[in-house]
Scaffold this motif. Structure first.
Motif, PDB file in Angstrom:
ATOM      1  N   PRO A  90      -6.411   5.178   6.490  1.00  0.00           N
ATOM      2  CA  PRO A  90      -6.083   4.049   5.611  1.00  0.00           C
ATOM      3  C   PRO A  90      -4.697   3.473   5.884  1.00  0.00           C
ATOM      4  O   PRO A  90      -4.482   2.265   5.698  1.00  0.00           O
ATOM      5  N   LEU A  91      -3.764   4.301   6.337  1.00  0.00           N
ATOM      6  CA  LEU A  91      -2.430   3.795   6.658  1.00  0.00           C
ATOM      7  C   LEU A  91      -2.475   2.916   7.907  1.00  0.00           C
ATOM      8  O   LEU A  91      -1.838   1.854   7.962  1.00  0.00           O
ATOM      9  N   PHE A  92      -3.229   3.326   8.914  1.00  0.00           N
ATOM     10  CA  PHE A  92      -3.385   2.488  10.100  1.00  0.00           C
ATOM     11  C   PHE A  92      -4.126   1.192   9.750  1.00  0.00           C
ATOM     12  O   PHE A  92      -3.837   0.133  10.308  1.00  0.00           O
ATOM     13  N   ALA A  93      -5.090   1.282   8.823  1.00  0.00           N
ATOM     14  CA  ALA A  93      -5.797   0.069   8.395  1.00  0.00           C
ATOM     15  C   ALA A  93      -4.829  -0.922   7.760  1.00  0.00           C
ATOM     16  O   ALA A  93      -4.877  -2.127   8.031  1.00  0.00           O
ATOM     17  N   ALA A  94      -3.915  -0.407   6.906  1.00  0.00           N
ATOM     18  CA  ALA A  94      -2.909  -1.279   6.301  1.00  0.00           C
ATOM     19  C   ALA A  94      -2.005  -1.878   7.374  1.00  0.00           C
ATOM     20  O   ALA A  94      -1.655  -3.066   7.327  1.00  0.00           O
ATOM     21  N   SER A  95      -1.644  -1.067   8.373  1.00  0.00           N
ATOM     22  CA  SER A  95      -0.808  -1.560   9.465  1.00  0.00           C
ATOM     23  C   SER A  95      -1.511  -2.664  10.235  1.00  0.00           C
ATOM     24  O   SER A  95      -0.900  -3.681  10.597  1.00  0.00           O
ATOM     25  N   PHE A  96      -2.819  -2.510  10.478  1.00  0.00           N
ATOM     26  CA  PHE A  96      -3.556  -3.529  11.220  1.00  0.00           C
ATOM     27  C   PHE A  96      -3.688  -4.819  10.414  1.00  0.00           C
ATOM     28  O   PHE A  96      -3.658  -5.924  10.980  1.00  0.00           O
ATOM     29  N   LEU A  97      -3.840  -4.696   9.096  1.00  0.00           N
ATOM     30  CA  LEU A  97      -3.893  -5.901   8.259  1.00  0.00           C
ATOM     31  C   LEU A  97      -2.558  -6.647   8.309  1.00  0.00           C
ATOM     32  O   LEU A  97      -2.526  -7.878   8.373  1.00  0.00           O
ATOM     33  N   ILE A  98      -1.451  -5.892   8.287  1.00  0.00           N
ATOM     34  CA  ILE A  98      -0.145  -6.536   8.404  1.00  0.00           C
ATOM     35  C   ILE A  98       0.000  -7.177   9.784  1.00  0.00           C
ATOM     36  O   ILE A  98       0.522  -8.291   9.917  1.00  0.00           O
TER      37      ILE A  98
END
Length: 323
Positions: free
Chosen positions: A178-186
């Motif tokens: 989920p942290l990488f997902a947030a990073s990809f959204l940013i």
């Protein structure tokens, strides 16, 4: 020598204009994503071999430091070329990505490459949930089905391992998704205003800065072979993230997900060749269950147009923080 260099530069520009430029953006995005997958699976192989004998947090720092050194030739045209328009967003992205990397590196020496890749397939599902939570995207029935199938696949992979120490590290690896997902959204938001090279350079810089304190605390002298490994990892990582960012810029994240299952092939092959690891039947089955909705429903996880994405992120409090 100069004439030869000029010849090859002309040939490259001609190919880029006539061949690459003739491809549609979605096709370019798929090819960028394919290259990114191969490079990042190769990166994971190199870094895992290093972390078997070197502290994981020091390895995290040196991997991104060498990634930064690879990007330094961009400075030949001056600092103005790499100064971001959205400095706050770059640091937010770097901070979120670093926390995810700390989980990921902690589990890395204890998880096989195939298991690591299979758990990484949950990324698009967390991206979908993040878009629904942060950007108020409507969760249709097919999206709920994708989420249920995805987490069912995670249980198939994780359940057989919960009895031993591998279970803990599997959960730690899963926590990074989920942290990488947030990073990809940013990252997707940053591609609206920043060049891919700027995003990749500032990712390497910010992660290196955030990872430095733990690296100094656990520091031990790397061997010559490990230094060479970090140099190779820097090349694979920087070019892999550059290809990924180009893919995000060319097309929706969801359009590239049909190629994600190939990552399991690359990681299984490399795991077998380098570590003599073979994916378990549970890993293969779970990976197929996780990946199936992202492959079969290509329009379910992203925005229909860049303008729609811009409109969603422009007014949201989270993306206002990174502006």
């Amino acid at each position: 020598m100069g004439d030869s260099h000029h010849f090859w530069v002309k040939r490259w520009r001609h190919w880029r204009r006539r061949v690459w430029g003739g491809l549609s953006l979605p096709v370019q995005g798929l090819l960028w994503a394919l290259a990114s997958g191969i490079l990042l699976c190769s990166l994971n192989t190199v870094v895992r071999s290093i972390t078997l004998n070197l502290n994981v947090y020091q390895s995290l720092f040196l991997r991104y430091l060498f990634g930064l050194l690879v990007m330094l030739p961009l400075l030949r045209h001056g600092l103005a070329e790499v100064i971001p328009r959205n400095l706050k967003g770059q640091f937010w992205r770097g901070g979120v990505h670093t926390i995810g990397l700390m989980f990921w590196f902690t589990a890395l020496p204890h998880i096989g490459l195939a298991d690591m890749t299979a758990l990484g397939f949950t990324g698009p599902i967390f991206i979908m949930l993040g878009a629904a939570w942060f950007l108020k995207e409507r969760m249709r029935a097919d999206r709920w089905l994708a989420a249920i199938l995805g987490f069912g696949g995670v249980l198939i992979i994780v359940a057989p391992k919960l009895g031993g120490s591998d279970g803990l590290y599997t959960l730690i690896m899963l926590a990074s998704s989920p942290l990488f997902a947030a990073s990809f959204l940013i990252t997707k938001a940053l591609t609206q205003t920043e060049k891919p090279t700027v995003i990749v350079l500032w990712q390497a810089l910010t992660v290196s800065l955030f990872a430095l304190p733990l690296a100094l605390y656990f520091w031990q002298a790397p061997t010559l072979l490990q230094w060479v490994g970090f140099a190779v990892a820097g090349l694979f990582g920087s070019f892999g993230h550059y290809c990924m960012t180009q893919a995000f810029k060319a097309t929706d994240i969801s359009a590239t997900q049909s190629l994600r299952f190939l990552d399991l092939i690359w990681s299984s092959l490399l795991g077998w060749l380098v570590f003599a690891d073979l994916p378990s039947p549970a890993t293969l089955l779970g990976a197929m269950v996780i990946a199936s909705p992202t492959i079969m429903m290509p329009s379910s996880f992203e925005f229909n147009s860049i303008s729609a994405f811009r409109q969603r992120v422009s007014g949201h409090w989270f993306f206002a923080l990174v502006k």
